[in-house]
Design a protein around this motif. Structure first.
Motif, PDB file in Angstrom:
ATOM      1  N   GLY A  20      -6.760  -5.568  -7.973  1.00 37.16           N
ATOM      2  CA  GLY A  20      -6.559  -7.007  -7.981  1.00 37.16           C
ATOM      3  C   GLY A  20      -7.853  -7.738  -8.271  1.00 37.16           C
ATOM      4  O   GLY A  20      -8.913  -7.119  -8.450  1.00 37.16           O
ATOM      5  N   ALA A  21      -7.795  -9.052  -8.283  1.00 30.41           N
ATOM      6  CA  ALA A  21      -8.975  -9.884  -8.522  1.00 30.41           C
ATOM      7  C   ALA A  21     -10.059  -9.618  -7.470  1.00 30.41           C
ATOM      8  O   ALA A  21     -11.244  -9.795  -7.732  1.00 30.41           O
ATOM      9  N   SER A  22      -9.649  -9.169  -6.284  1.00 29.25           N
ATOM     10  CA  SER A  22     -10.587  -8.865  -5.208  1.00 29.25           C
ATOM     11  C   SER A  22     -11.342  -7.562  -5.450  1.00 29.25           C
ATOM     12  O   SER A  22     -12.305  -7.269  -4.753  1.00 29.25           O
ATOM     13  N   GLY A  23     -10.876  -6.758  -6.413  1.00 28.68           N
ATOM     14  CA  GLY A  23     -11.469  -5.445  -6.652  1.00 28.68           C
ATOM     15  C   GLY A  23     -10.816  -4.357  -5.828  1.00 28.68           C
ATOM     16  O   GLY A  23     -11.140  -3.186  -5.960  1.00 28.68           O
ATOM     17  N   LEU A  24      -9.881  -4.738  -4.965  1.00 28.69           N
ATOM     18  CA  LEU A  24      -9.173  -3.773  -4.129  1.00 28.69           C
ATOM     19  C   LEU A  24      -7.908  -3.318  -4.837  1.00 28.69           C
ATOM     20  O   LEU A  24      -7.359  -4.038  -5.673  1.00 28.69           O
ATOM     21  N   PRO A  25      -7.414  -2.123  -4.488  1.00 26.81           N
ATOM     22  CA  PRO A  25      -6.234  -1.588  -5.179  1.00 26.81           C
ATOM     23  C   PRO A  25      -4.956  -2.377  -4.897  1.00 26.81           C
ATOM     24  O   PRO A  25      -4.802  -2.974  -3.838  1.00 26.81           O
ATOM     25  N   LEU A  26      -4.085  -2.373  -5.881  1.00 22.52           N
ATOM     26  CA  LEU A  26      -2.748  -2.945  -5.757  1.00 22.52           C
ATOM     27  C   LEU A  26      -1.742  -1.867  -6.119  1.00 22.52           C
ATOM     28  O   LEU A  26      -1.939  -1.185  -7.119  1.00 22.52           O
ATOM     29  N   PRO A  27      -0.703  -1.687  -5.359  1.00 20.02           N
ATOM     30  CA  PRO A  27      -0.420  -2.335  -4.079  1.00 20.02           C
ATOM     31  C   PRO A  27      -1.260  -1.714  -2.968  1.00 20.02           C
ATOM     32  O   PRO A  27      -1.828  -0.634  -3.145  1.00 20.02           O
ATOM     33  N   ARG A  28      -1.297  -2.378  -1.815  1.00 20.05           N
ATOM     34  CA  ARG A  28      -1.980  -1.837  -0.627  1.00 20.05           C
ATOM     35  C   ARG A  28      -1.376  -2.494   0.601  1.00 20.05           C
ATOM     36  O   ARG A  28      -0.772  -3.566   0.527  1.00 20.05           O
ATOM     37  N   PHE A  29      -1.544  -1.847   1.747  1.00 15.98           N
ATOM     38  CA  PHE A  29      -1.022  -2.379   3.008  1.00 15.98           C
ATOM     39  C   PHE A  29      -2.113  -3.087   3.792  1.00 15.98           C
ATOM     40  O   PHE A  29      -3.266  -2.657   3.822  1.00 15.98           O
ATOM     41  N   VAL A  30      -1.736  -4.178   4.439  1.00 15.77           N
ATOM     42  CA  VAL A  30      -2.581  -4.953   5.351  1.00 15.77           C
ATOM     43  C   VAL A  30      -1.675  -5.384   6.506  1.00 15.77           C
ATOM     44  O   VAL A  30      -0.534  -4.951   6.593  1.00 15.77           O
ATOM     45  N   SER A  31      -2.184  -6.247   7.365  1.00 12.44           N
ATOM     46  CA  SER A  31      -1.324  -6.785   8.428  1.00 12.44           C
ATOM     47  C   SER A  31      -1.675  -8.254   8.662  1.00 12.44           C
ATOM     48  O   SER A  31      -2.717  -8.737   8.214  1.00 12.44           O
ATOM     49  N   LEU A  32      -0.776  -8.948   9.349  1.00 11.22           N
ATOM     50  CA  LEU A  32      -1.001 -10.362   9.656  1.00 11.22           C
ATOM     51  C   LEU A  32      -2.080 -10.491  10.720  1.00 11.22           C
ATOM     52  O   LEU A  32      -2.001  -9.859  11.771  1.00 11.22           O
ATOM     53  N   LYS A  33      -3.063 -11.346  10.451  1.00 12.95           N
ATOM     54  CA  LYS A  33      -4.154 -11.577  11.390  1.00 12.95           C
ATOM     55  C   LYS A  33      -3.769 -12.634  12.421  1.00 12.95           C
ATOM     56  O   LYS A  33      -4.088 -12.518  13.599  1.00 12.95           O
ATOM     57  N   ALA A  34      -3.096 -13.663  11.976  1.00  8.91           N
ATOM     58  CA  ALA A  34      -2.773 -14.805  12.830  1.00  8.91           C
ATOM     59  C   ALA A  34      -1.397 -14.656  13.472  1.00  8.91           C
ATOM     60  O   ALA A  34      -0.570 -13.866  13.034  1.00  8.91           O
ATOM     61  N   ARG A  35      -1.188 -15.423  14.530  1.00  9.49           N
ATOM     62  CA  ARG A  35       0.092 -15.409  15.238  1.00  9.49           C
ATOM     63  C   ARG A  35       1.157 -16.229  14.533  1.00  9.49           C
ATOM     64  O   ARG A  35       2.344 -15.959  14.658  1.00  9.49           O
ATOM     65  N   ARG A  36       0.734 -17.248  13.806  1.00  9.36           N
ATOM     66  CA  ARG A  36       1.673 -18.093  13.042  1.00  9.36           C
ATOM     67  C   ARG A  36       1.217 -18.077  11.588  1.00  9.36           C
ATOM     68  O   ARG A  36       0.123 -18.543  11.282  1.00  9.36           O
ATOM     69  N   VAL A  37       2.069 -17.552  10.736  1.00  6.99           N
ATOM     70  CA  VAL A  37       1.732 -17.420   9.320  1.00  6.99           C
ATOM     71  C   VAL A  37       2.898 -17.918   8.477  1.00  6.99           C
ATOM     72  O   VAL A  37       4.038 -17.485   8.664  1.00  6.99           O
ATOM     73  N   ASN A  38       2.590 -18.836   7.554  1.00 10.45           N
ATOM     74  CA  ASN A  38       3.598 -19.324   6.613  1.00 10.45           C
ATOM     75  C   ASN A  38       3.659 -18.412   5.395  1.00 10.45           C
ATOM     76  O   ASN A  38       2.622 -18.111   4.806  1.00 10.45           O
TER      77      ASN A  38
END
Length: 183
Positions: free
Chosen positions: A38-56
């Motif tokens: 991706g534009a970040s230089g990190l692979p796509l696809p990849r797994f992450v997780s939600l950092k915040a308790r409320r996410v739109n």
């Protein structure tokens, strides 16, 4: 054009069609870890997780786009499938897709226990002391439970749920690719 030329042309066309039709959903585990960046230089696809308790979850990559969904719990795994500026297009364990600002995501790995088995009666996924079938049980986990993942070896993932640690079969979770290994 002779019969050999026609056969070779058909074979080449068929091979090209197979490559086009396979698309990103047919990516093998090897490609899943080293495919596009991706534009970040990190692979796509990849797994992450939600950092915040409320996410739109938005329908587009900007605060100007409508909110489609509101997540009210941190730690839910997400699969990043596209990047645009500071926005990440994600897919959740139920297959819902949308856009989340990168500041609301973390590289911490989590997974959902067998979300495809939700609603089945008395179905459990076993958490074991060691990464092998006959190992001592540490917990029985219901489908839908979120587990923090510390590492995966391609067949098993070591993780923790509410203070209980152990190994779960990698094919029983959503949050690590088949065959993916990491620490």
């Amino acid at each position: 054009m002779n019969a050999t030329t026609v056969t070779k042309s058909l074979a080449a066309g068929l091979a090209a069609a197979i490559l086009l039709l396979s698309g990103p959903t047919a990516v093998t585990p090897v490609f899943a870890q080293s495919a596009a960046k991706g534009a970040s230089g990190l692979p796509l696809p990849r797994f992450v997780s939600l950092k915040a308790r409320r996410v739109n979850l938005r329908i587009g990559p900007s605060r100007d786009y409508a909110v489609e969904w509101l997540y009210t719990r941190s730690g839910i795994p997400m699969e990043i499938i596209q990047e645009y500026d500071h926005w990440r297009r994600v897919r959740d364990p139920d297959g819902t897709e949308g856009w989340i600002h990168k500041s609301l995501l973390t590289g911490d790995r989590t997974a959902v226990i067998a979300p495809w088995k939700r609603g089945e009666k008395q179905v459990y996924v076993l958490l074991r002391e060691k990464p092998q079938l006959g190992a001592q049980l540490t917990a029985k986990l219901e489908p839908g439970v979120v587990i923090k993942i510390a590492e995966c070896n391609g067949k098993w993932c070591r993780g923790e749920v509410q203070g209980t640690k152990g190994w779960v079969a990698q094919d029983e979770i959503w949050g690590a690719y088949p065959g993916e290994a990491f620490r």
